[in-house]
Design an enzyme around this catalytic site. Sequence first.
Site, short mmCIF file in Angstrom:
data_model
loop_
_atom_site.label_atom_id
_atom_site.label_comp_id
_atom_site.label_asym_id
_atom_site.label_seq_id
_atom_site.Cartn_x
_atom_site.Cartn_y
_atom_site.Cartn_z
CB CYS A 135 -0.93 -0.01 1.22
SG CYS A 135 -1.93 1.48 1.38
CB CYS A 138 -0.37 2.47 4.09
SG CYS A 138 -1.90 1.82 3.43
CG ASP A 139 3.38 1.16 4.30
OD1 ASP A 139 2.95 1.64 5.37
OD2 ASP A 139 3.18 -0.01 3.94
#
Length: 310
Positions: A135, A138-139
């Site tokens: 993701c 997200c990261d």
Amino acid sequence: MTEDAKKLIIIGSGPAGLTAAVYAARANLNPLMIEGIEAGGQLMLTTDVENYPGFIDGIMGPELMERMRKQAARFGTEYLTDNVTGVDLSKRPFEVTTGGESFKAHSLIISTGASAKMLGVPGERELLGHGVSTCATCDGFFFKEAQLAVIGGGDSALEEATFLTKFASKVTVVHRRDRLRASKILQERAFDNEKIDFIWDSVPVEIAGNGKVEAIRLKNTKSGDEQELAVGGVFIAIGHIPNTSLFEGSLDLVGGYIVTPEGGTQTSVEGVFAGGDVVDFRYRQAVTAAGMGCMAAIDAERYLEAARLA
Ligand code: NAP
């Protein structure tokens, strides 16, 4: 068979299911959550979560899930740590079967999530959350000035690669063929981006690193030649599989995802609601899943109330 019908059974224990449990328990629906043998969903495979509101310094994925679980327990959610093996939605009340028992329920919330497809190569599982990610939203933030690889040739891969160029110094898209599957517009955007390059006809055979990703080893599918690419992170974007095999034939699915109306959680069977990644192929965020879980619980409560089952 447990004789008394429950008001509500929630199947799946990621952010959608646990948020549904908090709301349903506080509405006195005494929910039973069948949380699965591997409870907690995709966040259990994540390290730092910095985009879930309320945690100024971030929180580890498993700790976030543990907190949600305890919060739902505080209001009386009952948990069963087992996998659901069957559902019968043709009966009223519905019937849900696990390895050892059967339960009846007047309403259901399905929040069984989706799993990111993985490559299945050495190093991938061990380094997940330590440089291997599924993701970018997200990261990506953790990879400032890093050199990154994105695996895949579809819309997700190019969208993630383009997003990652906000942080990374260079992003290499590795695709197993010499032609992309992604839409033309995303292709053009990626080809025009100076930070993105491509390695064609290649598949990863190993992700290497000591505690964190340091390199990826690639094999050319035509020549069989191998090369090593030094990278600080590997983003795997080869698709997702919604966890819906239990509902094939009993709920409307499209591309494997449960169908709900825009902005709602009602499925094709009255009294059965769904939320989170099992429905959502667009946003796939913990906070959007939590929001959909809240919606599903409110919808279930209203349904039970109207049917005088609450
Ligand atoms: P996808 O379209 O199924 O693409 C998966 C990609 O990964 C393909 O290029 C595939 O290669 C490759 N792949 C699959 N298994 C692999 C393996 N084991 N090893 C190496 N490569 C592998 O999945 P997606 O990109 O996640 O998209 C899913 C759906 O969401 C699509 O309908 C897509 O259009 C949509 N989506 C839309 C947007 C947008 O419009 N902005 C953004 C994201 C997703 P092959 O090409 O050789 O099969």
